[in-house]
Design a protein around this motif. Structure first.
Motif, PDB file in Angstrom:
ATOM      1  N   GLN A 161      60.518  39.868  57.397  1.00  0.00           N
ATOM      2  CA  GLN A 161      59.599  39.172  58.295  1.00  0.00           C
ATOM      3  C   GLN A 161      60.082  39.293  59.729  1.00  0.00           C
ATOM      4  OE1 GLN A 161      58.875  34.943  57.589  1.00  0.00           O
ATOM      5  NE2 GLN A 161      56.830  35.111  58.473  1.00  0.00           N
TER       6      GLN A 161
ATOM      7  N   TYR B 228      61.409  40.695  50.926  1.00  0.00           N
ATOM      8  CA  TYR B 228      60.449  40.767  52.020  1.00  0.00           C
ATOM      9  C   TYR B 228      61.198  40.788  53.351  1.00  0.00           C
ATOM     10  CZ  TYR B 228      56.437  39.506  49.022  1.00  0.00           C
ATOM     11  OH  TYR B 228      55.446  39.487  48.064  1.00  0.00           O
TER      12      TYR B 228
ATOM     13  N   PHE C 235      63.883  37.820  53.235  1.00  0.00           N
ATOM     14  CA  PHE C 235      63.761  36.835  52.160  1.00  0.00           C
ATOM     15  C   PHE C 235      63.834  37.533  50.811  1.00  0.00           C
ATOM     16  CE2 PHE C 235      62.532  33.061  54.443  1.00  0.00           C
ATOM     17  CZ  PHE C 235      61.843  33.503  55.554  1.00  0.00           C
TER      18      PHE C 235
ATOM     19  N   ILE D 185      61.606  40.235  44.457  1.00  0.00           N
ATOM     20  CA  ILE D 185      61.052  41.000  45.580  1.00  0.00           C
ATOM     21  C   ILE D 185      61.854  40.676  46.833  1.00  0.00           C
ATOM     22  CG2 ILE D 185      58.962  41.490  46.928  1.00  0.00           C
ATOM     23  CD1 ILE D 185      57.332  40.214  44.686  1.00  0.00           C
TER      24      ILE D 185
ATOM     25  N   PHE E  64      56.410  43.447  52.347  1.00  0.00           N
ATOM     26  CA  PHE E  64      57.079  43.893  51.129  1.00  0.00           C
ATOM     27  C   PHE E  64      58.018  45.053  51.440  1.00  0.00           C
ATOM     28  CE2 PHE E  64      57.545  44.946  46.716  1.00  0.00           C
ATOM     29  CZ  PHE E  64      57.567  46.322  46.655  1.00  0.00           C
TER      30      PHE E  64
ATOM     31  N   GLY F  66      56.989  36.432  64.502  1.00  0.00           N
ATOM     32  CA  GLY F  66      55.560  36.285  64.739  1.00  0.00           C
ATOM     33  C   GLY F  66      54.666  37.043  63.784  1.00  0.00           C
ATOM     34  N   LYS F  67      55.240  37.586  62.710  1.00  0.00           N
ATOM     35  CA  LYS F  67      54.454  38.358  61.747  1.00  0.00           C
ATOM     36  C   LYS F  67      54.600  37.785  60.347  1.00  0.00           C
ATOM     37  CE  LYS F  67      54.836  42.707  64.320  1.00  0.00           C
ATOM     38  NZ  LYS F  67      55.216  44.157  64.241  1.00  0.00           N
ATOM     39  N   GLY F  68      53.748  38.239  59.448  1.00  0.00           N
ATOM     40  CA  GLY F  68      53.855  37.827  58.059  1.00  0.00           C
ATOM     41  C   GLY F  68      54.913  38.627  57.323  1.00  0.00           C
ATOM     42  N   PRO F  69      55.389  38.132  56.184  1.00  0.00           N
ATOM     43  CA  PRO F  69      56.372  38.868  55.385  1.00  0.00           C
ATOM     44  C   PRO F  69      55.815  40.208  54.923  1.00  0.00           C
ATOM     45  CG  PRO F  69      56.223  36.577  54.657  1.00  0.00           C
ATOM     46  CD  PRO F  69      55.090  36.809  55.604  1.00  0.00           C
TER      47      PRO F  69
END
Lengths: 110, 114
Positions: A38, A36, A89, A34, A46, A41-44
């Protein structure tokens, strides 16, 4: 265990150009990968995934290539835009567990 | 929109003072995960719940605990935060523990320890 790494920690790209982000993995048993994105200041988030029985998968402006022979995958972003600036990532999955690479920071130059 | 929600987005605590971070999801997923992400590093899995079954990673310190009172909510408890626990804490969910199950992440809670 899985070891997933990215070739370059940073990538600077001109707006409108294509970006290529590379990732190498060590565990040949990983059969699902996968990418990702990011943002600061945010989440990963998809982006796209690929199974090991595939060598290419395309999404909207993104393409993931998988080369199992050399245990390498890449993420290509077409016509890179300022909103593409983020850390990217790759992650390999064994069962439920994600093994993340260190991340590549993409900076888009205007 | 179905999503993963984390509250608060920013949390400040004092050294040694217990703190609880919250995660909720509207995806009705069976699995909920907690990750720790330190600056310029990749996320590191702490533990996960598959329904009510708790699974701790081998290297997760005892200082970190979790609770999942129902399908929608999961909490991360840090019993005695140290300076080294300052990080972004990410909650994620997946439908199942399938080999090809995408994990969806929340926005994270940034924890500062004074």
């Amino acid at each position: 265990g899985e070891s997933v790494g990215l070739h370059l920690p940073t990538l600077s790209v001109q707006e409108g150009d294509n970006s290529i982000i590379n990732c190498a993995y060590s565990n040949s048993a990983s059969d699902y990968f996968i990418w990702y994105k990011q943002e600061s200041g945010k989440g990963p988030q998809f982006i796209i995934d690929i199974r090991s029985n595939m060598d290419k998968r395309q999404g909207q402006r993104v393409t993931v290539l998988l080369n199992k022979t050399v245990k390498h995958l890449s993420l290509q972003i077409a016509a890179t835009q300022p909103g593409d600036s983020a850390v990217y990532f790759c992650a390999g999955q064994n069962d439920y567990k994600l093994s993340f690479g260190a991340g590549t920071t993409v900076t888009v130059r205007a | 929109d179905a999503m993963v929600i984390q509250n608060p987005r920013y949390q400040v605590t004092q050294f040694g003072k217990p703190v609880t971070l919250s995660c909720s999801q509207t995806l009705n997923h069976n699995v909920m995960y907690w990750y720790q992400q330190k600056s310029s590093q990749a996320p590191k899995l702490l533990f996960h719940y598959y329904d009510k079954d708790f699974n701790n990673e081998a290297d997760t310190p005892d200082n970190f605990q979790s609770r999942r009172p129902n399908t929608s909510f999961c909490f991360l408890d840090i019993r005695s935060p140290g300076l080294g626990d300052a990080a972004m804490y990410l909650c994620a969910t997946s439908r199942d523990l399938a080999r090809e199950g995408v994990q969806y992440f929340g926005p994270g809670t940034r924890l500062t320890v004074l």
